[in-house]
Design an enzyme around this catalytic site. Structure first.
Site, PDB file in Angstrom:
ATOM      1  N   CYS A  11     -19.222   1.924 -19.005  1.00 43.39           N
ATOM      2  CA  CYS A  11     -20.466   1.421 -18.284  1.00 43.39           C
ATOM      3  C   CYS A  11     -21.214   0.249 -18.807  1.00 43.39           C
ATOM      4  O   CYS A  11     -21.846  -0.583 -18.200  1.00 43.39           O
ATOM      5  CB  CYS A  11     -21.553   2.781 -18.249  1.00 43.39           C
ATOM      6  SG  CYS A  11     -21.129   4.275 -17.616  1.00 43.39           S
ATOM      7  N   GLU A  54       0.689  -1.110  -0.119  1.00 43.81           N
ATOM      8  CA  GLU A  54       0.099  -0.162   0.193  1.00 43.81           C
ATOM      9  C   GLU A  54       1.062   1.377  -0.200  1.00 43.81           C
ATOM     10  O   GLU A  54       0.489   2.325  -0.830  1.00 43.81           O
ATOM     11  CB  GLU A  54      -0.902  -0.038   1.119  1.00 43.81           C
ATOM     12  CG  GLU A  54      -1.979  -0.914   1.260  1.00 43.81           C
ATOM     13  CD  GLU A  54      -3.070  -0.702  -0.182  1.00 43.81           C
ATOM     14  OE1 GLU A  54      -3.145   0.437  -0.568  1.00 43.81           O
ATOM     15  OE2 GLU A  54      -3.659  -1.528  -0.453  1.00 43.81           O
ATOM     16  N   GLY A 111      10.525   7.434  -6.142  1.00 42.78           N
ATOM     17  CA  GLY A 111      10.181   8.699  -5.584  1.00 42.78           C
ATOM     18  C   GLY A 111       9.601   8.832  -4.452  1.00 42.78           C
ATOM     19  O   GLY A 111       9.068   7.725  -3.549  1.00 42.78           O
ATOM     20  N   CYS A 125     -26.259   2.296 -10.576  1.00 39.83           N
ATOM     21  CA  CYS A 125     -25.602   3.199 -10.795  1.00 39.83           C
ATOM     22  C   CYS A 125     -26.670   4.692 -10.901  1.00 39.83           C
ATOM     23  O   CYS A 125     -27.031   4.386 -12.064  1.00 39.83           O
ATOM     24  CB  CYS A 125     -24.462   3.087 -11.954  1.00 39.83           C
ATOM     25  SG  CYS A 125     -23.362   4.600 -11.993  1.00 39.83           S
ATOM     26  N   ASP A 184      -9.734   6.287  -1.173  1.00 36.23           N
ATOM     27  CA  ASP A 184      -8.706   6.751  -1.877  1.00 36.23           C
ATOM     28  C   ASP A 184      -9.408   7.572  -3.302  1.00 36.23           C
ATOM     29  O   ASP A 184     -10.655   7.502  -3.233  1.00 36.23           O
ATOM     30  CB  ASP A 184      -7.548   5.906  -2.018  1.00 36.23           C
ATOM     31  CG  ASP A 184      -8.150   4.777  -3.087  1.00 36.23           C
ATOM     32  OD1 ASP A 184      -9.505   4.746  -3.586  1.00 36.23           O
ATOM     33  OD2 ASP A 184      -7.363   4.076  -3.805  1.00 36.23           O
ATOM     34  N   CYS A 244     -14.063   1.984 -14.209  1.00 36.08           N
ATOM     35  CA  CYS A 244     -14.954   3.410 -13.934  1.00 36.08           C
ATOM     36  C   CYS A 244     -13.545   4.186 -13.801  1.00 36.08           C
ATOM     37  O   CYS A 244     -13.451   4.746 -12.629  1.00 36.08           O
ATOM     38  CB  CYS A 244     -15.594   3.375 -12.520  1.00 36.08           C
ATOM     39  SG  CYS A 244     -16.703   4.836 -12.622  1.00 36.08           S
ATOM     40  N   GLN A 277       0.656   7.038  -5.146  1.00 36.26           N
ATOM     41  CA  GLN A 277       1.286   7.886  -6.287  1.00 36.26           C
ATOM     42  C   GLN A 277       2.347   7.052  -7.123  1.00 36.26           C
ATOM     43  O   GLN A 277       3.054   7.607  -7.865  1.00 36.26           O
ATOM     44  CB  GLN A 277       2.558   9.060  -5.783  1.00 36.26           C
ATOM     45  CG  GLN A 277       2.223   9.598  -4.411  1.00 36.26           C
ATOM     46  CD  GLN A 277       1.143  10.716  -4.180  1.00 36.26           C
ATOM     47  OE1 GLN A 277       0.766  11.092  -5.369  1.00 36.26           O
ATOM     48  NE2 GLN A 277       0.807  11.137  -3.067  1.00 36.26           N
ATOM     49  N   THR A 278       2.182   5.870  -7.179  1.00 28.96           N
ATOM     50  CA  THR A 278       2.872   5.151  -8.224  1.00 28.96           C
ATOM     51  C   THR A 278       1.893   4.171  -8.930  1.00 28.96           C
ATOM     52  O   THR A 278       1.203   3.487  -8.094  1.00 28.96           O
ATOM     53  CB  THR A 278       4.020   4.212  -7.419  1.00 28.96           C
ATOM     54  OG1 THR A 278       4.835   5.158  -6.625  1.00 28.96           O
ATOM     55  CG2 THR A 278       5.164   3.642  -8.274  1.00 28.96           C
ATOM     56  N   TYR A 290      -6.220   5.965   4.685  1.00 32.02           N
ATOM     57  CA  TYR A 290      -6.402   5.270   3.672  1.00 32.02           C
ATOM     58  C   TYR A 290      -5.895   3.916   3.902  1.00 32.02           C
ATOM     59  O   TYR A 290      -6.238   2.760   4.056  1.00 32.02           O
ATOM     60  CB  TYR A 290      -6.295   5.771   2.357  1.00 32.02           C
ATOM     61  CG  TYR A 290      -5.966   4.698   1.363  1.00 32.02           C
ATOM     62  CD1 TYR A 290      -7.327   4.078   0.975  1.00 32.02           C
ATOM     63  CD2 TYR A 290      -4.842   4.106   1.134  1.00 32.02           C
ATOM     64  CE1 TYR A 290      -6.953   3.009   0.172  1.00 32.02           C
ATOM     65  CE2 TYR A 290      -4.686   2.867   0.148  1.00 32.02           C
ATOM     66  CZ  TYR A 290      -5.817   2.433  -0.168  1.00 32.02           C
ATOM     67  OH  TYR A 290      -5.722   1.431  -1.075  1.00 32.02           O
ATOM     68  N   CYS A 314     -19.597  -2.443 -16.834  1.00 32.40           N
ATOM     69  CA  CYS A 314     -19.778  -2.234 -15.362  1.00 32.40           C
ATOM     70  C   CYS A 314     -20.732  -3.495 -14.859  1.00 32.40           C
ATOM     71  O   CYS A 314     -21.773  -3.504 -15.228  1.00 32.40           O
ATOM     72  CB  CYS A 314     -20.143  -0.900 -14.892  1.00 32.40           C
ATOM     73  SG  CYS A 314     -20.046  -0.665 -13.446  1.00 32.40           S
TER      74      CYS A 314
HETATM   75 FE1  SF4 Z   1     -18.953   3.876 -13.378  1.00 35.79          FE
HETATM   76 FE2  SF4 Z   1     -21.526   3.642 -12.905  1.00 35.79          FE
HETATM   77 FE3  SF4 Z   1     -20.303   3.720 -15.311  1.00 35.79          FE
HETATM   78 FE4  SF4 Z   1     -20.049   1.738 -13.544  1.00 35.79          FE
HETATM   79  S1  SF4 Z   1     -22.024   2.439 -14.437  1.00 35.79           S
HETATM   80  S2  SF4 Z   1     -18.585   2.316 -15.040  1.00 35.79           S
HETATM   81  S3  SF4 Z   1     -19.815   2.808 -11.593  1.00 35.79           S
HETATM   82  S4  SF4 Z   1     -19.969   5.451 -14.226  1.00 35.79           S
END
Ligand code: SF4
Length: 366
Positions: A203, A41, A85, A212, A142, A196, A46-47, A124, A206
């Protein structure tokens, strides 16, 4: 958030099913050992994760336990970190390892407040360790989780404000799986890095599209809400590559506080922009400052390099020079100064800007 319990349960099930079928194969995901999760973690901050993998494997080989890390030699530790870094992360790891040895008898603490008490561990990282290694229902918030959850739930809290974290925490606490909190957090992290993403919300691929709230209204790119970042401040340096007849270069160790603490660089002299621009424009002999070996002759402009930090942009004009022989033999060096061969430099903790300057020097010399 106004989802009922059955919708939340179904959402968790869909996320976990997708995660188990699609999770990124990462070496630290082979187990849930807190030491390994912690190192991965911290390195991943940043990497890019692909960059982290070889560093992680080398690190775990060299320091397989908290005890090994607590006894690490500073120069070796920083050398291993070279290229990642943000070197304060490596220094903090060692400090935290000593805290674990001294305050927790060498055992990684499981209490969230104890984890947060370790040097370099913020909210985090603490929640990532608590959920993945100790199965605690702590949302690991995060940038990824904020982006995904802001699109999912149309959260319009400004993610550049620290106070918004509370809003995300309240919402994600309602969503997180009590049974598999570590996998649930990681499923959202993977969704944020693969599906996402900041620039593209895929989407149609997804696994939780039906839940969503933004996709149905085509407002997904309005989230997350973020005010503009401040521009990095420009800082100008003359960098001096002084080489003696033994093919050694003069380097200085930076102070033990602040940016690039304890790292080695060519001498860097901060100058006003006008002076920097003049050196670049004229490409003429640059005056060697008093603090450097003072019999340097034959200086020559080599080229320019830049290095970007989160808040600063360093512009460096590299000037090569050669000192007189007696300078090398008779001058007593202080413990923050050294003449180093290229081979010596391979074993020395070099600052990122120094790596760039030396590369520039080699390229221009060939
Ligand atoms: Fe992101 Fe919603 Fe699209 Fe899924 S449906 S990729 S959570 S914007």
């Amino acid at each position: 958030m106004n989802w009922n319990q059955s919708k939340i349960k179904n959402f968790q099930k869909d996320m976990l099913t997708w995660y188990n079928a699609n999770k990124k194969p990462l070496p630290w995901r082979e187990h849930t050992e807190p030491y390994a999760i912690w190192i991965s973690e911290i390195m991943s901050q940043q990497t890019q994760v692909e960059t982290v993998i070889p560093y992680y494997l080398k690190f775990m080989k060299k320091y397989p336990t908290v005890k090994d890390l607590a006894h690490a030699h500073d120069d070796e530790l920083l050398k291993l970190w070279e290229g990642l870094g943000y070197y304060s992360r490596a220094r903090n790891l060692k400090i935290a390892a000593n805290q674990i040895m001294n305050d927790f008898a060498g055992g990684f603490p499981s209490d969230i407040d104890d984890i947060k008490s370790l040097q370099g561990i913020g909210p985090y990282t603490a929640t990532a360790i608590a959920s993945i290694s100790f199965n605690q229902a702590e949302p690991a918030i995060d940038g990824n989780l904020m982006r995904v959850s802001s699109r999912l739930l149309e959260i319009d809290a400004d993610i550049s404000k620290a106070s918004s974290r509370k809003v995300f925490d309240e919402n994600l606490r309602k969503l997180i799986s009590d049974e598999y909190p570590g996998d649930f957090n990681q499923s959202l992290m993977d969704l944020g890095s693969k599906v996402c993403t900041p620039k593209i919300a895929r989407c149609e691929e997804c696994p939780v599209q039906k839940y969503c709230q933004s996709t149905s209204k085509q407002t997904q790119y309005n989230y997350p809400v973020k005010t503009k970042k401040l521009k990095q401040k420009d800082v100008y340096y003359l960098a001096f590559a002084l080489e003696n007849s033994l093919d050694q270069y003069y380097l200085e160790k930076r102070s033990d506080k602040g940016l690039l603490a304890n790292m080695w660089t060519f001498p860097l002299i901060e100058v006003p922009k006008e002076e920097y621009d003049k050196v670049i424009k004229d490409q003429t002999r640059a005056k060697i400052p008093h603090s450097l070996p003072d019999t340097v002759s034959r200086t020559q402009f080599v080229g320019q390099a830049t290095h970007i930090f989160s808040h600063l942009k360093w512009h460096m004009a590299l000037i090569a020079g050669q000192p007189e022989e007696y300078e090398i033999k008779e001058k007593t060096l202080l413990d923050y100064q050294a003449w180093l061969s290229e081979k010596d430099m391979e074993k020395t903790a070099l600052a990122g800007p120094q790596v760039k300057l030396f590369k520039l020097l080699k390229e221009e010399k060939i």
